[in-house]
Enzyme design. Sequence first.
Site, PDB file in Angstrom:
ATOM      1  N   GLU A 104      -7.218   4.210   7.938  1.00  0.00           N
ATOM      2  CA  GLU A 104      -7.108   5.648   7.700  1.00  0.00           C
ATOM      3  C   GLU A 104      -8.369   6.187   7.036  1.00  0.00           C
ATOM      4  O   GLU A 104      -8.790   7.312   7.315  1.00  0.00           O
ATOM      5  CB  GLU A 104      -5.858   5.920   6.846  1.00  0.00           C
ATOM      6  CG  GLU A 104      -4.570   5.654   7.606  1.00  0.00           C
ATOM      7  CD  GLU A 104      -3.355   5.402   6.736  1.00  0.00           C
ATOM      8  OE1 GLU A 104      -2.291   5.067   7.306  1.00  0.00           O
ATOM      9  OE2 GLU A 104      -3.465   5.518   5.493  1.00  0.00           O
ATOM     10  N   SER A 136       2.844  -2.829  10.492  1.00  0.00           N
ATOM     11  CA  SER A 136       4.298  -2.605  10.436  1.00  0.00           C
ATOM     12  C   SER A 136       5.085  -3.894  10.167  1.00  0.00           C
ATOM     13  O   SER A 136       6.122  -4.139  10.791  1.00  0.00           O
ATOM     14  CB  SER A 136       4.793  -1.937  11.729  1.00  0.00           C
ATOM     15  OG  SER A 136       4.285  -0.619  11.836  1.00  0.00           O
ATOM     16  N   HIS A 196      -9.627   0.504   4.851  1.00  0.00           N
ATOM     17  CA  HIS A 196      -8.372   0.798   5.541  1.00  0.00           C
ATOM     18  C   HIS A 196      -8.643   1.718   6.724  1.00  0.00           C
ATOM     19  O   HIS A 196      -9.504   2.591   6.673  1.00  0.00           O
ATOM     20  CB  HIS A 196      -7.367   1.444   4.583  1.00  0.00           C
ATOM     21  CG  HIS A 196      -5.984   1.497   5.135  1.00  0.00           C
ATOM     22  ND1 HIS A 196      -5.582   2.466   6.034  1.00  0.00           N
ATOM     23  CD2 HIS A 196      -4.902   0.700   4.944  1.00  0.00           C
ATOM     24  CE1 HIS A 196      -4.316   2.264   6.362  1.00  0.00           C
ATOM     25  NE2 HIS A 196      -3.880   1.194   5.715  1.00  0.00           N
ATOM     26  N   GLY A 243       2.421   2.193  10.959  1.00  0.00           N
ATOM     27  CA  GLY A 243       3.320   3.329  10.808  1.00  0.00           C
ATOM     28  C   GLY A 243       3.964   3.821  12.086  1.00  0.00           C
ATOM     29  O   GLY A 243       4.637   4.845  12.097  1.00  0.00           O
ATOM     30  N   LYS A 295      -0.002   4.239  -0.299  1.00  0.00           N
ATOM     31  CA  LYS A 295      -0.695   5.384   0.312  1.00  0.00           C
ATOM     32  C   LYS A 295      -0.530   6.632  -0.566  1.00  0.00           C
ATOM     33  O   LYS A 295      -0.492   6.529  -1.788  1.00  0.00           O
ATOM     34  CB  LYS A 295      -0.208   5.587   1.750  1.00  0.00           C
ATOM     35  CG  LYS A 295      -0.371   4.311   2.602  1.00  0.00           C
ATOM     36  CD  LYS A 295      -0.152   4.540   4.074  1.00  0.00           C
ATOM     37  CE  LYS A 295      -0.354   3.242   4.830  1.00  0.00           C
ATOM     38  NZ  LYS A 295      -0.260   3.429   6.306  1.00  0.00           N
ATOM     39  N   ASN A 342       0.860  -1.184   0.000  1.00  0.00           N
ATOM     40  CA  ASN A 342       0.000   0.000   0.000  1.00  0.00           C
ATOM     41  C   ASN A 342       0.898   1.236   0.000  1.00  0.00           C
ATOM     42  O   ASN A 342       1.493   1.579   1.018  1.00  0.00           O
ATOM     43  CB  ASN A 342      -0.913  -0.010   1.230  1.00  0.00           C
ATOM     44  CG  ASN A 342      -1.804   1.218   1.305  1.00  0.00           C
ATOM     45  OD1 ASN A 342      -1.923   1.977   0.338  1.00  0.00           O
ATOM     46  ND2 ASN A 342      -2.429   1.430   2.451  1.00  0.00           N
ATOM     47  N   GLU A 381      -5.492  -5.195  10.627  1.00  0.00           N
ATOM     48  CA  GLU A 381      -4.571  -4.104  10.924  1.00  0.00           C
ATOM     49  C   GLU A 381      -4.782  -3.614  12.351  1.00  0.00           C
ATOM     50  O   GLU A 381      -5.750  -2.896  12.613  1.00  0.00           O
ATOM     51  CB  GLU A 381      -4.840  -2.901  10.018  1.00  0.00           C
ATOM     52  CG  GLU A 381      -4.874  -3.130   8.545  1.00  0.00           C
ATOM     53  CD  GLU A 381      -5.175  -1.816   7.838  1.00  0.00           C
ATOM     54  OE1 GLU A 381      -4.313  -1.352   7.096  1.00  0.00           O
ATOM     55  OE2 GLU A 381      -6.255  -1.238   8.079  1.00  0.00           O
TER      56      GLU A 381
END
Length: 274
Positions: free
Chosen positions: A118, A237, A116, A197, A32, A30, A191
């Site tokens: 985010e 991660s 996702h 991150g 992003k 990904n 996730e």
Amino acid sequence: MGATSSTRPKGSSTGEPAAEGERNYLIGGNWKCNGTIASHQELIKTFNDAGPIPANVEVAISAPFIHLSLLQTELRDDIAVGAQNCGVNAKAGAYTGQISASQLVDAGITWVIVGHSECREGFEMAGEDEELCAKKLKVALDAGLKVMFAIGEKKEERESGVTMDVCAKQLAPAASLLSKEDWTNVAIAYEPVWAIGTGLTATPEMAQETHKNIREWMADNVDADVAKAIRIQYGGSMKGANAKDLLSQPDIDGGLIGGASLKADFFNVINGVL
């Protein structure tokens, strides 16, 4: 129309695919909202020169919309090209700023990420709730895309012991919308939001426990055969340094990779299955 795989550089494979009844790994990248045309061309060259991909691994990279055609032209043909989201609209129309699943299919895209963390959280605006994510998932599947459907808990939810409650809440609307056959084209990307991150990673044992719980939930609420066949990726991660330990767990079937997918280290993750 996106370039066909025959016009892209040839990839190469090593080893044997998964035995019948076993799951092939799925390693998703990904990218992003990162990179330029020039930086992605350099990264694509790195991946094209990175050597063979294990035959029991499927690889897909989800790039920014404006760079998808670059991957379809220049990226090795054994890495699928995916998008990072799609609209909830099943048809064309007055949906300013949206890109529909059917448009992605028309452009030759094969994968999309839905749900996702985010996107669920939102970017200084309302995020996508469970019902919307499930609707997008169904629209994408009906259009002919394969989907990495992301779920996962926040740090305070992990610490409160409600990880599986959160995951179940995110899966339930999808379970009510999808047919048994639909799930053939879905991978679940677990996730832990607190690990995305941040450099923090669930231990292999922690990740395995949650993956096992997700598979059991799928067996109880969808179908036992679906639960056995579905691939559950880890998306917190994962990188070359920890991929082997994570991928050795029985219910971890791959990864959804953020930062490491923007580096040569992505192939260390891919080769972590060996």
